[in-house]
Scaffold this motif. Sequence first.
Motif, PDB file in Angstrom:
ATOM      1  N   THR A 381      61.147  87.405  11.152  1.00 30.74           N
ATOM      2  CA  THR A 381      60.114  87.513  10.135  1.00 30.74           C
ATOM      3  C   THR A 381      60.535  86.794   8.858  1.00 30.74           C
ATOM      4  O   THR A 381      61.578  87.098   8.278  1.00 30.74           O
ATOM      5  CB  THR A 381      59.822  88.989   9.821  1.00 30.74           C
ATOM      6  N   VAL A 423      66.561  89.804  10.719  1.00 32.54           N
ATOM      7  CA  VAL A 423      65.600  89.362   9.711  1.00 32.54           C
ATOM      8  C   VAL A 423      66.288  88.297   8.855  1.00 32.54           C
ATOM      9  O   VAL A 423      67.276  88.588   8.176  1.00 32.54           O
ATOM     10  CB  VAL A 423      65.126  90.526   8.821  1.00 32.54           C
ATOM     11  N   GLU A 548      62.273 101.316   6.706  1.00 31.35           N
ATOM     12  CA  GLU A 548      60.872 101.727   6.845  1.00 31.35           C
ATOM     13  C   GLU A 548      60.033 101.211   5.683  1.00 31.35           C
ATOM     14  O   GLU A 548      58.920 100.710   5.864  1.00 31.35           O
ATOM     15  CB  GLU A 548      60.782 103.250   6.907  1.00 31.35           C
ATOM     16  N   THR A 550      60.665  98.635   3.686  1.00 34.55           N
ATOM     17  CA  THR A 550      60.555  97.179   3.712  1.00 34.55           C
ATOM     18  C   THR A 550      59.529  96.744   4.748  1.00 34.55           C
ATOM     19  O   THR A 550      58.726  95.832   4.508  1.00 34.55           O
ATOM     20  CB  THR A 550      61.917  96.536   4.004  1.00 34.55           C
ATOM     21  N   GLU A 551      59.535  97.411   5.894  1.00 34.73           N
ATOM     22  CA  GLU A 551      58.542  97.092   6.920  1.00 34.73           C
ATOM     23  C   GLU A 551      57.133  97.397   6.422  1.00 34.73           C
ATOM     24  O   GLU A 551      56.200  96.607   6.629  1.00 34.73           O
ATOM     25  CB  GLU A 551      58.848  97.891   8.187  1.00 34.73           C
ATOM     26  N   GLN A 552      56.986  98.525   5.747  1.00 34.97           N
ATOM     27  CA  GLN A 552      55.683  98.901   5.193  1.00 34.97           C
ATOM     28  C   GLN A 552      55.241  97.908   4.127  1.00 34.97           C
ATOM     29  O   GLN A 552      54.061  97.519   4.072  1.00 34.97           O
ATOM     30  CB  GLN A 552      55.772 100.315   4.611  1.00 34.97           C
ATOM     31  N   HIS A 554      55.942  94.789   3.921  1.00 41.41           N
ATOM     32  CA  HIS A 554      55.555  93.528   4.536  1.00 41.41           C
ATOM     33  C   HIS A 554      54.246  93.633   5.307  1.00 41.41           C
ATOM     34  O   HIS A 554      53.354  92.791   5.183  1.00 41.41           O
ATOM     35  CB  HIS A 554      56.678  93.057   5.476  1.00 41.41           C
ATOM     36  N   ARG A 555      54.114  94.674   6.099  1.00 42.43           N
ATOM     37  CA  ARG A 555      52.951  94.808   6.984  1.00 42.43           C
ATOM     38  C   ARG A 555      51.715  95.304   6.243  1.00 42.43           C
ATOM     39  O   ARG A 555      50.631  94.728   6.385  1.00 42.43           O
ATOM     40  CB  ARG A 555      53.291  95.751   8.140  1.00 42.43           C
ATOM     41  N   PRO A 562      53.700  92.550  11.069  1.00 39.27           N
ATOM     42  CA  PRO A 562      54.826  93.472  11.268  1.00 39.27           C
ATOM     43  C   PRO A 562      56.162  92.809  10.942  1.00 39.27           C
ATOM     44  O   PRO A 562      56.338  91.608  11.116  1.00 39.27           O
ATOM     45  CB  PRO A 562      54.724  93.829  12.754  1.00 39.27           C
ATOM     46  N   LEU A 563      57.085  93.617  10.480  1.00 44.59           N
ATOM     47  CA  LEU A 563      58.450  93.168  10.245  1.00 44.59           C
ATOM     48  C   LEU A 563      59.216  93.390  11.552  1.00 44.59           C
ATOM     49  O   LEU A 563      59.434  94.530  11.965  1.00 44.59           O
ATOM     50  CB  LEU A 563      59.077  93.953   9.100  1.00 44.59           C
ATOM     51  N   PHE A 565      62.202  93.638  14.058  1.00 40.87           N
ATOM     52  CA  PHE A 565      63.636  93.888  14.137  1.00 40.87           C
ATOM     53  C   PHE A 565      64.140  93.472  15.518  1.00 40.87           C
ATOM     54  O   PHE A 565      63.504  93.758  16.536  1.00 40.87           O
ATOM     55  CB  PHE A 565      63.948  95.365  13.895  1.00 40.87           C
TER      56      PHE A 565
END
Length: 716
Positions: A381, A423, A548, A550-552, A554-555, A562-563, A565
């Motif tokens: 990503t 990442v 969690e 960082t994924e939120q 980004h997405r 989605p991020l 992994f």
Amino acid sequence: MKKNLLSACLYSLLASATVSAQEKTAFQIANAWDAAYDVRSDIAIVYGINDAGGNFEERVKSWQDKGYKVHFMTGIAWGQYKDYFKGRFDGRPHFDEGQVQRNGDTIWHGKDVPYIVPSENYLQYIKTHIKRAIDAGAGAIYLEEPEFWARAGYSQAFKTEWKKYYGAEWRPQHESPEATYRSSKLKYHLYYNALKECFAYAKSYSRSIGKEVQCYVPTHSLLNYSSWQIVSPEASLASIKEVDGYIAQIWTGTSREPVYYNGIKKERVFENAFLEYGAMVSMIAPTGKKIFLLTDPIEDARRTWDDYKRNYEATFTAQLLYPTVADYEVMPWPSRIYLGKFKLENSDAVQPISPAYATQMQVMINALNSMPASAGKVSGTQGIGILVSNSMMFQRFPTHAGYEDPQLSNFYGMALPLVKRGVPVATVHMENLANANALKNIKVLIMSYANMKPLSESYHTALAKWVKNGGVLLYYGRDNDPFQNIQEWWNTKGKSCHAPSEDLLNKMGITTIDDGKFIKIGKGWVCINRKDPKELVLTGNADGKFLEQTEQAHRVYAKAGPLVFKNNFLLQRGPYIIGAVMDENADTTSLMINGPVVDLLDPELPVLPAKEVKPGQQAFLYDLKTVQADPPKIIAAAGRAYDEKYENRTYSFLLRSPSNTSNSMRIHLPGKPSKIQLSLNGKTIEAKRDQWDATSGTLLLQFENHSEGVQVSIRI
């Protein structure tokens, strides 16, 4: 027939032009030319006026006579300048200009070679070296390693510079965070000014005699200097118009610095190298200037050959994962590599480099001569950035009020949890924020003021604008380290912020903070976390919420998808495939790369139907699917080919590499060879091995190298 002959002639001309015209590979060497380390890169960077016994002009000519473009490198903070220090330059000694610690000891780089406080007189001395190098024909000047030790700053020379810069009496840096920060800012300024002045002279003098030299700064990464507690101008140097670029001095010695992750402190060479190269590339990328990436097949510290090889593969593949860069310093000090002797593991006897490692290394560095720049992206990503600043170097030493940042964990706490999960995080330098390209491709930016401070209010203006235009900012920090309250722009001249982050929040219109919650700002979002990033890696399993969030970010909030992994990085650059698999990941599966490929980390250059890369391993491969049937093509070689020709079904070239080494090369041919002839100075020599692989249409050819060149003729 005429068409084929024309194509062959054009092929020959293009091949010759490619070798002679480019300036993409280099090595640095103090010694005169020698067949034992005739590396055959484009540039020989001759080191030091007084190094290697002097005779500078003779050393330069020795490389020029062998067809190399010659550049010049010398240290700006230290060097073989005993004539200056002992008084032979201007009639008085200058050991009093050395960098001095609190206990009164000078910091030495070697016998009678102190690290220096760069005075005006010293810069005049350095200019004499620059002039002599230009007069000898150097096409570029490299002033390397502008380094001021954080623990230094107690000499009379430094006190004098303090008085000139601040207009006030010197303050011992150990007494307060304020004094430490001011001391570091002065060290930073002194070497910025030193390089600016010396490069201005190099440009003006060269133009006065009808030449145009380039000016480069070979420097360690911001991460390494911060870890090693050294202050240097770093990113700010790109703003000097006379600076044409950098050499990114990253190698096993810098990348093996232990770091914390998941509560464990240890060497993580590949991951650290990936971040170090990234810090250097992002430092210069917005400016459009040039950067050479460096690797070293060994390192300064005495280790084993096994250790050198393992970590060379890690750093080499890490540099190749930055596809926008295609210029390289392939090694420093080739004389040390080819003539040095070191131990093997489980042995006390020293021995020279093994034929196998020398061959492998030469295959790797020769590939760099044709390594293309690429618009491709490393797998994973994109768009996650970590904000860094030169001020990371300012608060590393000494410790105040008991606040510790072990092994630069306030940076690695934001970086390693993501890198370990595949990442490809980017670093963004605050000093570049005025440049429109600095945040161009960043969707989510992670930052902290636990380990750095903003040097200018304009950085906050740029960050606030970026967020309001749709960026997502994650801030981590308790803002309680002792440098938060130093007297700086955020709490002077009418401002009264208790911490620099307060000014940033004010500019974004944030008045209340809900810890860990996203706040909408214009088109963008901000999330403040009252936790220092070091807390994410100093103990085990502490990064879950960070991942969690960082994924939120980004997405959901950046709306960027989605991020992802994973446990690996993979990149294709033209015909080259670079892969790496991280260990310390819940995913322990191998990365499978489909072939046919040639394994460039194996001196036998095997053709593989697929390559398995296990956790903790890297791969450097040549993708045979990219090769056209005709004309012939050298896939890989432990040497450099010159004068390639393909006429009347005969492929010929001159293969040059250091003498007393073994060549291994794989050549793609349009058909099985009917005759292979090797000659040295007109005399026929025997191949050690020639093996045709019908499935891949390639020939494995092995013979002894000679620097004057082995003439190869292959009849098809």
